[in-house]
Design a protein around this motif. Structure first.
Motif, PDB file in Angstrom:
ATOM      1  N   UNK A   1      25.569  41.398  43.139  1.00 18.10           N
ATOM      2  CA  UNK A   1      24.860  40.076  43.537  1.00 18.10           C
ATOM      3  C   UNK A   1      25.404  38.889  43.382  1.00 18.10           C
ATOM      4  N   UNK A   2      25.551  38.833  41.847  1.00 17.25           N
ATOM      5  CA  UNK A   2      25.869  37.504  41.048  1.00 17.25           C
ATOM      6  C   UNK A   2      27.212  37.058  41.777  1.00 17.25           C
ATOM      7  N   UNK A   3      28.191  38.099  41.853  1.00 20.77           N
ATOM      8  CA  UNK A   3      29.622  37.880  42.218  1.00 20.77           C
ATOM      9  C   UNK A   3      29.610  37.552  43.731  1.00 20.77           C
ATOM     10  N   UNK A   4      28.816  38.035  44.639  1.00 17.08           N
ATOM     11  CA  UNK A   4      28.585  37.474  45.974  1.00 17.08           C
ATOM     12  C   UNK A   4      28.184  36.271  46.113  1.00 17.08           C
ATOM     13  N   UNK A   5      27.164  35.837  45.255  1.00 19.03           N
ATOM     14  CA  UNK A   5      26.842  34.828  45.367  1.00 19.03           C
ATOM     15  C   UNK A   5      27.722  33.356  45.098  1.00 19.03           C
ATOM     16  N   UNK A   6      28.683  33.698  44.053  1.00 24.99           N
ATOM     17  CA  UNK A   6      29.453  32.806  43.558  1.00 24.99           C
ATOM     18  C   UNK A   6      30.723  32.769  44.473  1.00 24.99           C
ATOM     19  N   UNK A   7      30.840  33.878  45.297  1.00 24.51           N
ATOM     20  CA  UNK A   7      32.393  34.019  46.151  1.00 24.51           C
ATOM     21  C   UNK A   7      31.864  33.493  47.445  1.00 24.51           C
TER      22      UNK A   7
ATOM     23  N   UNK B   1      35.034  33.243  39.133  1.00 22.58           N
ATOM     24  CA  UNK B   1      33.767  33.698  39.141  1.00 22.58           C
ATOM     25  C   UNK B   1      33.195  34.916  38.417  1.00 22.58           C
ATOM     26  N   UNK B   2      34.407  35.916  38.086  1.00 24.52           N
ATOM     27  CA  UNK B   2      33.910  37.119  37.071  1.00 24.52           C
ATOM     28  C   UNK B   2      33.881  36.549  35.606  1.00 24.52           C
ATOM     29  N   UNK B   3      34.551  35.659  35.343  1.00 18.39           N
ATOM     30  CA  UNK B   3      34.480  34.982  34.214  1.00 18.39           C
ATOM     31  C   UNK B   3      33.057  34.354  33.894  1.00 18.39           C
ATOM     32  N   UNK B   4      32.567  33.630  34.989  1.00 18.82           N
ATOM     33  CA  UNK B   4      31.158  33.084  34.919  1.00 18.82           C
ATOM     34  C   UNK B   4      30.048  34.199  34.590  1.00 18.82           C
ATOM     35  N   UNK B   5      30.462  35.133  35.584  1.00 18.79           N
ATOM     36  CA  UNK B   5      29.095  36.139  35.765  1.00 18.79           C
ATOM     37  C   UNK B   5      29.048  37.044  34.268  1.00 18.79           C
ATOM     38  N   UNK B   6      30.062  37.381  33.943  1.00 21.43           N
ATOM     39  CA  UNK B   6      30.301  38.443  32.949  1.00 21.43           C
ATOM     40  C   UNK B   6      30.047  37.883  31.489  1.00 21.43           C
ATOM     41  N   UNK B   7      30.355  36.750  31.267  1.00 18.85           N
ATOM     42  CA  UNK B   7      30.433  36.043  29.974  1.00 18.85           C
ATOM     43  C   UNK B   7      31.754  36.618  28.951  1.00 18.85           C
ATOM     44  N   UNK B   8      32.718  37.055  29.561  1.00 22.32           N
ATOM     45  CA  UNK B   8      33.930  37.393  29.001  1.00 22.32           C
ATOM     46  C   UNK B   8      34.626  36.340  28.170  1.00 22.32           C
ATOM     47  N   UNK B   9      35.182  36.630  27.168  1.00 21.87           N
ATOM     48  CA  UNK B   9      36.143  35.879  26.549  1.00 21.87           C
ATOM     49  C   UNK B   9      37.303  35.502  27.388  1.00 21.87           C
ATOM     50  N   UNK B  10      37.927  36.654  27.943  1.00 23.60           N
ATOM     51  CA  UNK B  10      39.237  36.348  28.868  1.00 23.60           C
ATOM     52  C   UNK B  10      39.213  37.324  29.839  1.00 23.60           C
TER      53      UNK B  10
ATOM     54  N   UNK C   1      42.716  35.820  44.005  1.00 25.31           N
ATOM     55  CA  UNK C   1      42.640  36.340  42.537  1.00 25.31           C
ATOM     56  C   UNK C   1      42.215  35.119  41.763  1.00 25.31           C
ATOM     57  N   UNK C   2      42.643  34.093  41.861  1.00 26.20           N
ATOM     58  CA  UNK C   2      42.238  32.941  40.923  1.00 26.20           C
ATOM     59  C   UNK C   2      40.707  32.674  41.241  1.00 26.20           C
ATOM     60  N   UNK C   3      40.261  32.692  42.369  1.00 19.26           N
ATOM     61  CA  UNK C   3      38.802  32.483  42.813  1.00 19.26           C
ATOM     62  C   UNK C   3      38.027  33.614  42.239  1.00 19.26           C
ATOM     63  N   UNK C   4      38.297  34.763  42.593  1.00 23.88           N
ATOM     64  CA  UNK C   4      37.791  35.883  41.954  1.00 23.88           C
ATOM     65  C   UNK C   4      37.571  35.892  40.388  1.00 23.88           C
TER      66      UNK C   4
ATOM     67  N   UNK D   1      48.267  53.706  44.576  1.00 29.07           N
ATOM     68  CA  UNK D   1      48.185  53.069  45.898  1.00 29.07           C
ATOM     69  C   UNK D   1      49.365  52.192  46.068  1.00 29.07           C
ATOM     70  N   UNK D   2      50.450  52.388  46.826  1.00 29.21           N
ATOM     71  CA  UNK D   2      51.273  51.398  46.837  1.00 29.21           C
ATOM     72  C   UNK D   2      50.962  50.400  47.914  1.00 29.21           C
ATOM     73  N   UNK D   3      49.774  49.898  47.987  1.00 33.45           N
ATOM     74  CA  UNK D   3      49.432  48.567  48.820  1.00 33.45           C
ATOM     75  C   UNK D   3      48.820  47.595  47.612  1.00 33.45           C
ATOM     76  N   UNK D   4      49.553  46.357  47.645  1.00 35.48           N
ATOM     77  CA  UNK D   4      49.146  45.205  46.855  1.00 35.48           C
ATOM     78  C   UNK D   4      47.996  45.040  46.500  1.00 35.48           C
ATOM     79  N   UNK D   5      47.412  45.427  45.384  1.00 35.93           N
ATOM     80  CA  UNK D   5      45.972  44.922  44.771  1.00 35.93           C
ATOM     81  C   UNK D   5      46.230  44.535  43.255  1.00 35.93           C
ATOM     82  N   UNK D   6      45.469  43.578  42.825  1.00 36.52           N
ATOM     83  CA  UNK D   6      45.338  43.321  41.374  1.00 36.52           C
ATOM     84  C   UNK D   6      44.293  43.621  40.767  1.00 36.52           C
ATOM     85  N   UNK D   7      44.415  44.088  39.561  1.00 37.87           N
ATOM     86  CA  UNK D   7      42.965  44.727  38.718  1.00 37.87           C
ATOM     87  C   UNK D   7      42.727  43.350  37.854  1.00 37.87           C
ATOM     88  N   UNK D   8      41.411  43.225  37.653  1.00 38.48           N
ATOM     89  CA  UNK D   8      40.787  41.914  36.917  1.00 38.48           C
ATOM     90  C   UNK D   8      40.033  42.880  35.665  1.00 38.48           C
TER      91      UNK D   8
END
Length: 312
Positions: free
Chosen positions: A306-312, A245-254, A239-242, A264-271
């Protein structure tokens, strides 16, 4: 107050409630009726009874029974000393949510000129029930009116609030669609498979937030606290790694992080990337809003992936 599905341990309270409301039902021996006991057993075994209790004392306030098969309310009672506190409304709302809105939802109750039945009828009418048949009688030949909420095609969510039986089935690893490799009805785009998870997204981004994605654990866990420490650390490392990368690709503030699992009761985290101009200043994200897409074109969405794939 706690509203939950009734369990076998609640049967004694249900019997006491049946004694308390027997006069309203015109069934003085209901609490001892073998047919009623069989009914209770059936509802408890099918998760078709909802109880309202006091959180501190566990005192029972009321119970409602319903049938998913017949799409109707089948039993409804609140202890006399707890009435006029909104308990019945909370129980009825939860029961209706478990039923099919694409069909009439029905209930059989008493005529308007039967005083003990008036409080329940007021609650039914508040939730949209209307009289559809005034010619019925109960097994004691008392007049009965049938009411219904007419068919609506209002969209329901997919969480346990609307389909608890499906949720509880999926919570088991052997029935979990993720663990069994079943394709989702609306398959997400796989951004990247990582050591401990899959990173996925949709073009119809929740909250209309550019770059919204989720990290899906390879290890099954309904509750985050049940995940072994090492597995938890490995998942959160992904999650931290994603997020980086997400912060860098999107230009988001946070980047906001949310772990739900209500559908869906199978562990997943929304970013959720947050922007100066997003729709939720000083407010939580409304994930139900997905249109129009935050991506100006298919090309822009593909660029993000594609940008996300490149960074991950």
């Amino acid at each position: 107050m706690l509203i939950r599905f009734a369990l076998e341990k609640d049967k004694e309270d249900w019997i006491k409630l049946a004694e308390d409301v027997a006069d309203v039902f015109r069934a003085p021996d209901m609490a001892n009726d073998p047919e009623f006991h069989a009914y209770m057993d059936s509802k408890l075994s099918k998760n078709e009874a909802i109880i309202a209790t006091d959180r501190m004392t566990n005192a029972c306030f009321g119970i409602i029974g319903f049938s998913r098969t017949h799409n109707r309310i089948t039993w409804f009672g609140v202890f006399e000393k707890y009435r006029s506190n909104g308990i019945g409304e909370k129980l009825l709302k939860c029961a209706i949510n478990q039923l099919d809105w694409g069909k009439d939802i029905t209930v059989e109750t008493y005529p308007d000129d039967y005083p003990p039945g008036i409080p329940a009828k007021k609650v039914y009418r508040k939730f949209g029930f209307i009289d559809i048949d005034k010619t019925l009688t109960d097994k004691l030949n008392n007049p009965i009116w049938k009411m219904a909420i007419p068919t609506t095609y209002k969209k329901k969510g997919a969480s346990f609030h609307y389909n608890f039986n499906r949720y509880s089935k999926w919570a088991e690893k052997n029935s979990c669609p993720v663990c069994q490799g079943q394709e989702a009805p609306y398959p997400p785009i796989l951004i990247k498979e990582l050591a401990n998870s899959w990173v996925e997204c949709y073009e119809e981004a929740q909250g209309r937030l550019f770059g919204k994605c989720h990290v899906l654990s390879k290890k099954h866990s309904e509750h985050f606290y049940d995940l072994p420490r090492d597995d938890m650390a490995n998942f959160m490392a992904d999650v931290q790694k994603v997020a980086k990368a997400l912060h860098q690709v999107t230009g988001a503030i946070k980047i906001n992080y949310e772990i739900h699992g209500n559908s869906m009761p199978h562990l997943h985290a929304h970013l959720f990337p947050r922007y100066l101009n997003d729709d939720f200043p000083s407010a939580p994200i409304d994930y139900r809003i997905t249109e129009p897409s935050p991506y100006e074109s298919v090309e822009e969405f593909n660029w993000f992936v594609e940008k996300m794939r490149g960074l991950l």
